[in-house]
Design a protein around this motif. Structure first.
Motif, PDB file in Angstrom:
ATOM      1  N   GLU A 231       0.821  -1.213   0.000  1.00  0.00           N
ATOM      2  CA  GLU A 231       0.000   0.000   0.000  1.00  0.00           C
ATOM      3  C   GLU A 231       0.855   1.263   0.000  1.00  0.00           C
ATOM      4  OE1 GLU A 231      -2.793  -0.458   3.213  1.00  0.00           O
ATOM      5  OE2 GLU A 231      -4.209  -1.566   1.950  1.00  0.00           O
ATOM      6  N   LYS A 232       2.025   1.197   0.639  1.00  0.00           N
ATOM      7  CA  LYS A 232       2.930   2.362   0.627  1.00  0.00           C
ATOM      8  C   LYS A 232       3.415   2.664  -0.783  1.00  0.00           C
ATOM      9  CE  LYS A 232       4.700   1.864   5.351  1.00  0.00           C
ATOM     10  NZ  LYS A 232       5.880   1.463   6.173  1.00  0.00           N
ATOM     11  N   SER A 233       3.495   1.632  -1.610  1.00  0.00           N
ATOM     12  CA  SER A 233       3.957   1.816  -2.987  1.00  0.00           C
ATOM     13  C   SER A 233       2.797   2.090  -3.940  1.00  0.00           C
ATOM     14  CB  SER A 233       4.733   0.576  -3.445  1.00  0.00           C
ATOM     15  OG  SER A 233       3.872  -0.557  -3.548  1.00  0.00           O
ATOM     16  N   ASN A 234       1.640   2.430  -3.383  1.00  0.00           N
ATOM     17  CA  ASN A 234       0.448   2.748  -4.163  1.00  0.00           C
ATOM     18  C   ASN A 234      -0.166   1.520  -4.823  1.00  0.00           C
ATOM     19  OD1 ASN A 234      -1.349   4.831  -4.718  1.00  0.00           O
ATOM     20  ND2 ASN A 234      -0.517   5.188  -6.771  1.00  0.00           N
ATOM     21  N   GLY A 235       0.112   0.344  -4.259  1.00  0.00           N
ATOM     22  CA  GLY A 235      -0.492  -0.888  -4.745  1.00  0.00           C
ATOM     23  C   GLY A 235      -1.706  -1.264  -3.917  1.00  0.00           C
ATOM     24  N   ILE A 236      -2.368  -2.317  -4.344  1.00  0.00           N
ATOM     25  CA  ILE A 236      -3.556  -2.812  -3.654  1.00  0.00           C
ATOM     26  C   ILE A 236      -3.325  -4.271  -3.300  1.00  0.00           C
ATOM     27  CG2 ILE A 236      -6.041  -3.239  -3.834  1.00  0.00           C
ATOM     28  CD1 ILE A 236      -6.137  -0.985  -5.923  1.00  0.00           C
ATOM     29  N   CYS A 237      -3.596  -4.630  -2.056  1.00  0.00           N
ATOM     30  CA  CYS A 237      -3.329  -5.985  -1.588  1.00  0.00           C
ATOM     31  C   CYS A 237      -4.369  -6.958  -2.126  1.00  0.00           C
ATOM     32  CB  CYS A 237      -3.337  -6.021  -0.067  1.00  0.00           C
ATOM     33  SG  CYS A 237      -2.153  -4.870   0.648  1.00  0.00           S
ATOM     34  N   GLY A 238      -3.879  -8.114  -2.553  1.00  0.00           N
ATOM     35  CA  GLY A 238      -4.775  -9.139  -3.057  1.00  0.00           C
ATOM     36  C   GLY A 238      -4.195 -10.519  -2.824  1.00  0.00           C
ATOM     37  N   PHE A 239      -4.799 -11.503  -3.436  1.00  0.00           N
ATOM     38  CA  PHE A 239      -4.324 -12.874  -3.286  1.00  0.00           C
ATOM     39  C   PHE A 239      -4.638 -13.642  -4.555  1.00  0.00           C
ATOM     40  CE2 PHE A 239      -8.649 -12.643  -1.776  1.00  0.00           C
ATOM     41  CZ  PHE A 239      -9.259 -13.779  -2.282  1.00  0.00           C
ATOM     42  N   THR A 240      -3.921 -14.721  -4.743  1.00  0.00           N
ATOM     43  CA  THR A 240      -4.113 -15.521  -5.941  1.00  0.00           C
ATOM     44  C   THR A 240      -4.218 -16.991  -5.596  1.00  0.00           C
ATOM     45  OG1 THR A 240      -3.213 -15.982  -8.149  1.00  0.00           O
ATOM     46  CG2 THR A 240      -1.624 -15.773  -6.367  1.00  0.00           C
ATOM     47  N   VAL A 247      -0.465 -11.220  -3.222  1.00  0.00           N
ATOM     48  CA  VAL A 247       0.029 -10.475  -4.378  1.00  0.00           C
ATOM     49  C   VAL A 247      -0.236  -8.998  -4.140  1.00  0.00           C
ATOM     50  CG1 VAL A 247      -0.241 -12.321  -6.081  1.00  0.00           C
ATOM     51  CG2 VAL A 247      -2.141 -10.748  -5.653  1.00  0.00           C
ATOM     52  N   CYS A 248       0.627  -8.191  -4.712  1.00  0.00           N
ATOM     53  CA  CYS A 248       0.435  -6.739  -4.689  1.00  0.00           C
ATOM     54  C   CYS A 248      -0.015  -6.345  -6.085  1.00  0.00           C
ATOM     55  CB  CYS A 248       1.739  -6.043  -4.318  1.00  0.00           C
ATOM     56  SG  CYS A 248       1.593  -4.241  -4.169  1.00  0.00           S
ATOM     57  N   VAL A 249      -1.223  -5.802  -6.186  1.00  0.00           N
ATOM     58  CA  VAL A 249      -1.811  -5.445  -7.476  1.00  0.00           C
ATOM     59  C   VAL A 249      -1.458  -3.998  -7.783  1.00  0.00           C
ATOM     60  CG1 VAL A 249      -3.932  -5.307  -8.828  1.00  0.00           C
ATOM     61  CG2 VAL A 249      -3.709  -7.032  -7.016  1.00  0.00           C
ATOM     62  N   CYS A 250      -0.687  -3.799  -8.847  1.00  0.00           N
ATOM     63  CA  CYS A 250      -0.253  -2.452  -9.221  1.00  0.00           C
ATOM     64  C   CYS A 250      -1.236  -1.835 -10.208  1.00  0.00           C
ATOM     65  CB  CYS A 250       1.147  -2.501  -9.831  1.00  0.00           C
ATOM     66  SG  CYS A 250       2.366  -3.277  -8.730  1.00  0.00           S
ATOM     67  N   LYS A 251      -1.214  -0.533 -10.299  1.00  0.00           N
ATOM     68  CA  LYS A 251      -2.213   0.158 -11.107  1.00  0.00           C
ATOM     69  C   LYS A 251      -1.983   0.024 -12.604  1.00  0.00           C
ATOM     70  CE  LYS A 251      -3.767   3.349  -7.574  1.00  0.00           C
ATOM     71  NZ  LYS A 251      -4.008   4.743  -7.180  1.00  0.00           N
ATOM     72  N   THR A 256       2.623  -8.323  -8.387  1.00  0.00           N
ATOM     73  CA  THR A 256       3.940  -8.696  -7.891  1.00  0.00           C
ATOM     74  C   THR A 256       3.773  -9.387  -6.543  1.00  0.00           C
ATOM     75  OG1 THR A 256       4.499  -6.757  -6.527  1.00  0.00           O
ATOM     76  CG2 THR A 256       4.745  -6.526  -8.913  1.00  0.00           C
ATOM     77  N   THR A 257       4.844  -9.988  -6.074  1.00  0.00           N
ATOM     78  CA  THR A 257       4.807 -10.648  -4.760  1.00  0.00           C
ATOM     79  C   THR A 257       5.359  -9.745  -3.667  1.00  0.00           C
ATOM     80  OG1 THR A 257       6.963 -11.655  -5.204  1.00  0.00           O
ATOM     81  CG2 THR A 257       5.008 -12.943  -5.769  1.00  0.00           C
ATOM     82  N   THR A 258       5.727  -8.507  -4.033  1.00  0.00           N
ATOM     83  CA  THR A 258       6.308  -7.590  -3.036  1.00  0.00           C
ATOM     84  C   THR A 258       5.560  -6.265  -3.022  1.00  0.00           C
ATOM     85  OG1 THR A 258       7.953  -6.948  -4.700  1.00  0.00           O
ATOM     86  CG2 THR A 258       8.600  -8.636  -3.077  1.00  0.00           C
ATOM     87  N   ASP A 259       5.954  -5.349  -3.926  1.00  0.00           N
ATOM     88  CA  ASP A 259       5.341  -4.021  -3.960  1.00  0.00           C
ATOM     89  C   ASP A 259       5.356  -3.486  -5.385  1.00  0.00           C
ATOM     90  OD1 ASP A 259       7.958  -2.783  -4.440  1.00  0.00           O
ATOM     91  OD2 ASP A 259       8.359  -3.235  -2.335  1.00  0.00           O
ATOM     92  N   CYS A 260       4.905  -2.239  -5.530  1.00  0.00           N
ATOM     93  CA  CYS A 260       4.769  -1.662  -6.868  1.00  0.00           C
ATOM     94  C   CYS A 260       5.842  -0.625  -7.174  1.00  0.00           C
ATOM     95  CB  CYS A 260       3.389  -1.025  -7.030  1.00  0.00           C
ATOM     96  SG  CYS A 260       2.043  -2.234  -7.008  1.00  0.00           S
ATOM     97  N   TYR A 261       6.867  -0.540  -6.342  1.00  0.00           N
ATOM     98  CA  TYR A 261       7.945   0.392  -6.646  1.00  0.00           C
ATOM     99  C   TYR A 261       8.621  -0.030  -7.950  1.00  0.00           C
ATOM    100  CZ  TYR A 261       7.492   2.254  -1.931  1.00  0.00           C
ATOM    101  OH  TYR A 261       7.019   2.834  -0.779  1.00  0.00           O
ATOM    102  N   GLY A 262       8.851   0.942  -8.829  1.00  0.00           N
ATOM    103  CA  GLY A 262       9.499   0.643 -10.098  1.00  0.00           C
ATOM    104  C   GLY A 262       8.533   0.271 -11.197  1.00  0.00           C
ATOM    105  N   GLN A 263       7.247   0.090 -10.856  1.00  0.00           N
ATOM    106  CA  GLN A 263       6.245  -0.229 -11.870  1.00  0.00           C
ATOM    107  C   GLN A 263       5.733   1.076 -12.485  1.00  0.00           C
ATOM    108  OE1 GLN A 263       5.363  -3.168 -12.948  1.00  0.00           O
ATOM    109  NE2 GLN A 263       6.636  -4.300 -11.497  1.00  0.00           N
ATOM    110  N   VAL A 264       5.845   1.199 -13.819  1.00  0.00           N
ATOM    111  CA  VAL A 264       5.372   2.398 -14.506  1.00  0.00           C
ATOM    112  C   VAL A 264       3.875   2.295 -14.716  1.00  0.00           C
ATOM    113  CG1 VAL A 264       5.534   3.776 -16.620  1.00  0.00           C
ATOM    114  CG2 VAL A 264       7.580   2.710 -15.661  1.00  0.00           C
ATOM    115  N   SER A 265       3.156   3.333 -14.350  1.00  0.00           N
ATOM    116  CA  SER A 265       1.709   3.323 -14.568  1.00  0.00           C
ATOM    117  C   SER A 265       1.396   3.526 -16.041  1.00  0.00           C
ATOM    118  CB  SER A 265       1.039   4.435 -13.746  1.00  0.00           C
ATOM    119  OG  SER A 265      -0.309   4.520 -14.079  1.00  0.00           O
ATOM    120  N   TYR A 266       0.639   2.607 -16.597  1.00  0.00           N
ATOM    121  CA  TYR A 266       0.256   2.730 -18.002  1.00  0.00           C
ATOM    122  C   TYR A 266      -0.665   3.914 -18.223  1.00  0.00           C
ATOM    123  CZ  TYR A 266       2.004  -2.022 -18.719  1.00  0.00           C
ATOM    124  OH  TYR A 266       2.774  -3.121 -18.801  1.00  0.00           O
ATOM    125  N   PHE A 267      -1.299   4.361 -17.179  1.00  0.00           N
ATOM    126  CA  PHE A 267      -2.313   5.387 -17.344  1.00  0.00           C
ATOM    127  C   PHE A 267      -1.857   6.732 -16.798  1.00  0.00           C
ATOM    128  CE2 PHE A 267      -4.315   1.240 -16.820  1.00  0.00           C
ATOM    129  CZ  PHE A 267      -4.876   1.124 -18.069  1.00  0.00           C
TER     130      PHE A 267
END
Length: 300
Positions: A231-240, A247-251, A256-267
């Motif tokens: 959540e600190k990396s602007n992700g949303i917590c989920g599970f698979t 899983v950390c669901v990025c926008k 990912t299995t950790t966080d969304c740091y380094g993930q470029v937002s497509y939008f």
């Protein structure tokens, strides 16, 4: 076969231009409510233990138990409390025939300091059994105040009537069925008060609703800490599936299995990262078209 391949080709081309969300569709809001762990807006979002209890339906966050579905009006994440509204519950302004309210045994929720008041109960109700008297006589002033409400007439009770048909059911005894069963208790309606405000004698100023405490730290201590980083990396917590792994669901639709740091937002818009990402997609789009169509044409 040809038509199917054409559909696949079109899908691949479009995904070159606008990346497809192969990941989970999780959102951090539902209507006007912020949605954070342990809750989720859809399948695979939030904590799996809350999946059957809380969901986002038509932009309304709903709490569901065996007794029905109820609107969640607010969430106190600091104190792990949700407030739900039962549309058939009575208030000072409007009293009506109510349904029962119950909690599922397997759901991680419990009542939190709610004062349940049962209204228009029959004289033969088990509540008044001398052997197991279930009404709090020390809180009779709550019944007195409620029977001054204009809404009491909706139950066929004149204002300022004697309170013999009213029962302050506190602490709430949900019994083996884990519910307040009005039919079994011989009562027509109920109300729940979670805050009396600054005047315990004025029912117009009381706060009506059901306050539920939730507990998510049941058997997986790693899940909350991993979720905090997500959540600190602007992700949303989920599970698979199949093991309900975190899983950390990025926008950008990536899980990912950790966080969304380094993930470029497509939008993203108006940023250098967004411009670079857009240029990358356009390049991929142009380069992908000839290869995709060559693949399709060999089957036509």
């Amino acid at each position: 076969m040809a038509e199917m391949l054409k559909s696949v080709a079109v899908t691949l081309v479009l995904c070159s231009l606008v990346p497809c969300a192969w990941g989970l569709a999780c959102w951090d809001t539902c209507g006007n409510l912020q949605v954070k762990y342990p809750f989720g807006t859809g399948p695979g979002c939030g904590d799996p233990r809350f999946q059957s209890s809380v969901s986002c339906v038509n932009q309304k966050l709903m709490f569901t138990s065996h007794s029905g579905s109820y609107l969640i009006v607010s969430i106190d994440y600091t104190n792990t409390v949700i407030y739900v509204a039962d549309p058939r519950m009575s208030t000072c302004m409007e009293m009506q025939q109510s349904g029962s309210f119950g909690l599922d045994w397997t759901a991680p929720f419990k009542l939190k300091n709610d004062v349940f008041v049962l209204l228009n109960c029959s004289a033969s109700s088990s509540l008044y059994n001398p052997q197991s008297f279930l009404c709090d006589t020390g809180s009779a002033h709550i019944c007195t105040s409620l029977y001054t409400c204009p809404g009491v007439q909706g139950l066929g009770i004149p204002q300022f009537s004697p309170i013999t048909s009213c029962c302050v059911y506190t602490p709430v005894n949900l019994g083996s069925a884990n519910e307040v069963n009005l039919a079994k208790l011989g009562c027509e309606s109920y109300t729940s008060i979670y805050n009396f405000g600054d005047d315990t004698t004025d029912p117009l100023r009381w706060r009506y609703g059901i306050k539920l405490q939730y507990n998510y730290n049941l058997d997986n201590n790693n899940f909350p800490s991993a979720c905090a980083d997500c959540e600190k990396s602007n992700g949303i917590c989920g599970f698979t599936s199949p093991y309900n792994s975190f899983v950390c669901v990025c926008k950008n639709g990536v899980n990912t299995t950790t966080d969304c740091y380094g993930q470029v937002s497509y939008f993203s818009r108006g940023t250098s990262n967004g411009s670079a990402a857009t240029a990358l997609w356009l390049t991929g789009f142009v380069l992908a078209i000839p290869s995709i169509w060559r693949f399709v044409l060999q089957f036509l």
